[in-house]
Design a protein around this motif. Structure first.
Motif, mmCIF file in Angstrom:
data_model
loop_
_atom_site.group_PDB
_atom_site.id
_atom_site.type_symbol
_atom_site.label_atom_id
_atom_site.label_comp_id
_atom_site.label_asym_id
_atom_site.label_seq_id
_atom_site.Cartn_x
_atom_site.Cartn_y
_atom_site.Cartn_z
ATOM 1 N N PHE A 51 40.434 -8.309 39.403
ATOM 2 C CA PHE A 51 41.320 -7.315 38.780
ATOM 3 C C PHE A 51 42.041 -7.954 37.585
ATOM 4 O O PHE A 51 42.302 -9.165 37.576
ATOM 5 N N THR A 52 42.369 -7.114 36.614
ATOM 6 C CA THR A 52 43.129 -7.588 35.457
ATOM 7 C C THR A 52 44.520 -6.969 35.522
ATOM 8 O O THR A 52 44.656 -5.749 35.683
ATOM 9 N N ARG A 53 45.513 -7.813 35.388
ATOM 10 C CA ARG A 53 46.905 -7.333 35.484
ATOM 11 C C ARG A 53 47.348 -6.751 34.152
ATOM 12 O O ARG A 53 47.139 -7.344 33.102
ATOM 13 N N ASP A 54 47.995 -5.595 34.214
ATOM 14 C CA ASP A 54 48.562 -4.988 33.013
ATOM 15 C C ASP A 54 49.908 -4.383 33.430
ATOM 16 O O ASP A 54 49.986 -3.229 33.843
ATOM 17 N N GLY A 55 50.950 -5.192 33.370
ATOM 18 C CA GLY A 55 52.271 -4.735 33.836
ATOM 19 C C GLY A 55 52.240 -4.470 35.329
ATOM 20 O O GLY A 55 51.867 -5.342 36.120
ATOM 21 N N ASN A 56 52.595 -3.251 35.711
ATOM 22 C CA ASN A 56 52.599 -2.889 37.129
ATOM 23 C C ASN A 56 51.238 -2.434 37.631
ATOM 24 O O ASN A 56 51.114 -2.026 38.793
ATOM 25 N N LEU A 57 50.248 -2.475 36.759
ATOM 26 C CA LEU A 57 48.918 -2.000 37.156
ATOM 27 C C LEU A 57 47.935 -3.166 37.228
ATOM 28 O O LEU A 57 48.003 -4.090 36.420
ATOM 29 N N ALA A 58 47.068 -3.112 38.211
ATOM 30 C CA ALA A 58 45.958 -4.071 38.294
ATOM 31 C C ALA A 58 44.673 -3.242 38.276
ATOM 32 O O ALA A 58 44.524 -2.324 39.089
ATOM 33 N N ARG A 59 43.793 -3.567 37.316
ATOM 34 C CA ARG A 59 42.614 -2.709 37.120
ATOM 35 C C ARG A 59 41.333 -3.516 37.232
ATOM 36 O O ARG A 59 41.305 -4.700 36.908
ATOM 37 N N ARG A 60 40.292 -2.785 37.679
ATOM 38 C CA ARG A 60 38.967 -3.391 37.681
ATOM 39 C C ARG A 60 37.934 -2.285 37.484
ATOM 40 O O ARG A 60 38.066 -1.206 38.092
ATOM 41 N N THR A 61 36.968 -2.557 36.631
ATOM 42 C CA THR A 61 35.860 -1.599 36.489
ATOM 43 C C THR A 61 34.606 -2.285 37.001
ATOM 44 O O THR A 61 34.206 -3.330 36.487
ATOM 45 N N ASP A 64 29.019 -0.494 38.609
ATOM 46 C CA ASP A 64 28.519 0.881 38.802
ATOM 47 C C ASP A 64 29.413 1.940 38.149
ATOM 48 O O ASP A 64 29.241 3.145 38.369
ATOM 49 N N GLY A 65 30.396 1.490 37.370
ATOM 50 C CA GLY A 65 31.240 2.440 36.631
ATOM 51 C C GLY A 65 32.470 2.912 37.383
ATOM 52 O O GLY A 65 33.230 3.729 36.868
ATOM 53 N N ILE A 66 32.667 2.436 38.593
ATOM 54 C CA ILE A 66 33.829 2.879 39.373
ATOM 55 C C ILE A 66 35.078 2.102 38.928
ATOM 56 O O ILE A 66 35.053 0.874 38.857
ATOM 57 N N GLU A 67 36.113 2.850 38.588
ATOM 58 C CA GLU A 67 37.367 2.227 38.141
ATOM 59 C C GLU A 67 38.359 2.205 39.289
ATOM 60 O O GLU A 67 38.622 3.251 39.894
#
Lengths: 180, 342
Positions: A51-61, A64-67
């Motif tokens: 996951f990549t941290r961006d403030g209060n959000l942690a995101r990963r793509t 297979d395109g699922i975010e």
């Protein structure tokens, strides 16, 4: 003698569509430490999982395109998937002279039905892909939360005294021995 | 013996009023199906007979509760011993309802609308009883703006309602509260049955609408009865057997072709009664904090005793079910048809 004239009406359409599906769910974390510290520990675990941290959000793509987006402040996880397609369809209708308007309307109606069916098929495909992924994702997030909780317990134990030993078994149970 | 003669149409009106009060001795099935033209006015004899029938509503309500003794925090006495009966207020709305029930064939496709109007408590009770006896045409009655203006109809039949519920203030004071006490056990049974039925629901949109109506009703009613929390004990009685036997309102048969976002919203909506249990747990925490020297101590003790039926264990289970309903990938529960009657 009058001659019957046959009319052929042809309608075509090219449309770019985008379908999306997703779910949001709360994350259950034991409040071992303050909410902010718990969020930090969870973020650390998530970063280890791509996951990549961006403030209060942690995101990963995922490939297979699922975010996957974890809101660390609100303790929620959102999982979504989208897909696009360029659809092209053509419909022909044949009738008699004077029926042109009627034929055109029927052709347009048929085109709309076909596009709707294709959009729905794509949406179902997207939903099926997402559904297959959710059980694994739940296990992965449960694992991350478990590790974050162990880290929090260890920190808490260190606040209480000197940690002498940390024992973990295969079932995931952790025993922390503290000298007060 | 004094024989009173009334017109045929008036006879039907009186029969409908009697059916509301005593449906077992005067079944209303034929009356609900028929179409009848009614004169604009009723005669004095018919009015007297209607009044006579409606006066029997109080005993009918208590009889429905099998004249049960009060459970804490109520005194261990019968309903009529705890509260001397005050006459229920009816307005013209009750007669309008009876006329509509008799005149309109409720089985037909095109049913004349019964417009909303201001309702007295007696009118609301008549609406509730009409919904109760309506059987297969209950939905048709519940769709009427007239019925949706009745908070008692929402409390008893939230699963049939749509839109925003009216204020519940009239039901938590005076005779309104006494009506709720008398109907509490059957309201609880109905809420429980609806929760069990969620397990077999297939259409997510239906479950979302049902859950929204239930949530709005329970939230508004529990807020209105903050000072009379004992009136919301039907929530405990509805949920306790389900929690005890592990019957979660988990909809396992939702249309798999529906979008996940929609199915997820439907699952979350299914937890309306459980959310009310969680609110009861918050109340329970407050009741525990009431000290012996406080004015409300006895009442708080009574409410603690009532919540014991669910207790911490049951409330924790409700919270776990809510978490499961909201989870990314819910585990599957056993199908609803395996449940024996509670």
């Amino acid at each position: 003698m009058s001659r019957a004239i046959q009319i052929r009406v042809s309608e075509s359409v090219v449309r770019t569509i985008h379908v999306e599906d997703g779910v949001q769910s709360p994350l259950e974390m034991l409040p071992v430490l303050g909410a902010e510290r718990m969020a930090e520990l969870l973020a650390t675990e998530l970063e280890k999982r791509g996951f990549t941290r961006d403030g209060n959000l942690a995101r990963r793509t995922d490939p297979d395109g699922i975010e996957v987006t974890v809101d660390l402040a609100a303790s929620t996880v959102s999982v979504k998937i989208g897909a696009g397609a360029k659809l092209s369809e053509e419909v022909q209708r044949v009738g008699r002279e004077g029926q042109e308007e009627e034929l055109r309307e029927a052709a347009i109606g048929e085109l709309e039905r076909r596009l709707e069916a294709q959009t729905e098929a794509l949406r179902r495909e997207v939903t099926a892909r997402l559904e297959r992924k959710l059980a694994d994702l739940r296990n992965e997030l449960d694992g991350a939360i478990g590790r974050a909780t162990v880290a929090a317990l260890t920190e808490r134990a260190a606040q209480l005294g000197k940690i002498e030993e940390v024992l973990a078994d295969d079932a995931g149970n952790v025993t922390i021995k503290v000298k007060l | 013996m004094n024989v009173v003669t009334v017109a045929d149409s008036e006879y039907d009106l009186v029969a409908m009023a009697r059916a509301l009060v005593a449906p077992h001795s005067d079944p209303p099935t034929a009356l609900l199906r028929q179409q009848r033209k009614l004169p604009t006015q009723i005669g004095p004899d018919c009015a007297r007979l209607l009044e006579d029938a409606l006066q029997k509503i109080w005993p009918a309500l208590w009889r429905r509760d099998r004249a049960r003794l009060g459970a804490p925090p109520f005194a261990r006495r019968r309903g009529w011993e705890r509260h001397p009966p005050a006459p229920l207020q009816h307005t013209r709305a009750t007669v309008d309802l009876l006329r509509w029930l008799v005149a309109v064939p409720l089985v037909s496709a095109d049913v004349a609308t019964l417009p909303a109007t201001r309702l007295a408590l007696g009118d609301q009770v008549a609406i509730y009883l009409a919904l109760e006896i309506a059987g297969p045409v209950r939905n048709v009655i519940a769709q009427q703006p007239f019925v949706r203006a009745a908070p008692l109809a929402w409390l008893g039949f939230a699963h049939l309602m749509e839109g925003e519920p009216p204020a519940f203030d009239d039901l938590v004071t005076g005779s309104g509260a006494v009506v709720i006490e008398a109907l509490a056990s059957e309201i609880a049974e109905r809420w429980r049955a609806v929760d069990v039925s969620k397990r077999a629901m297939k259409r997510p949109s239906e479950l979302i609408a049902l859950g929204a109506a239930q949530d709005k009703t329970l939230r508004a009613f529990m807020t209105a009865c903050e000072k009379r929390r004992e009136l919301a004990t039907f929530v405990i009685d509805a949920a306790a057997p389900l929690l005890e036997r592990g019957i979660a309102p988990m909809p396992t048969q939702l249309d798999p072709a529906a979008a996940l976002s929609v199915r997820s919203a439907a699952r979350e909506a299914a937890g309306a009664l459980l959310r009310a249990v969680i609110r009861w747990r918050e109340w329970d925490d407050q009741h525990r904090a009431v000290r012996f020297i406080d004015d409300d101590f006895d009442r708080a003790q009574g409410l603690l005793a009532r919540f014991e039926r669910i207790g911490r264990v049951g409330a924790d289970r409700a919270a776990a079910w809510l978490a499961e309903l909201a989870s990314l990938a819910p585990t599957t529960a056993s199908p609803s048809d395996s449940i024996e009657p509670l």
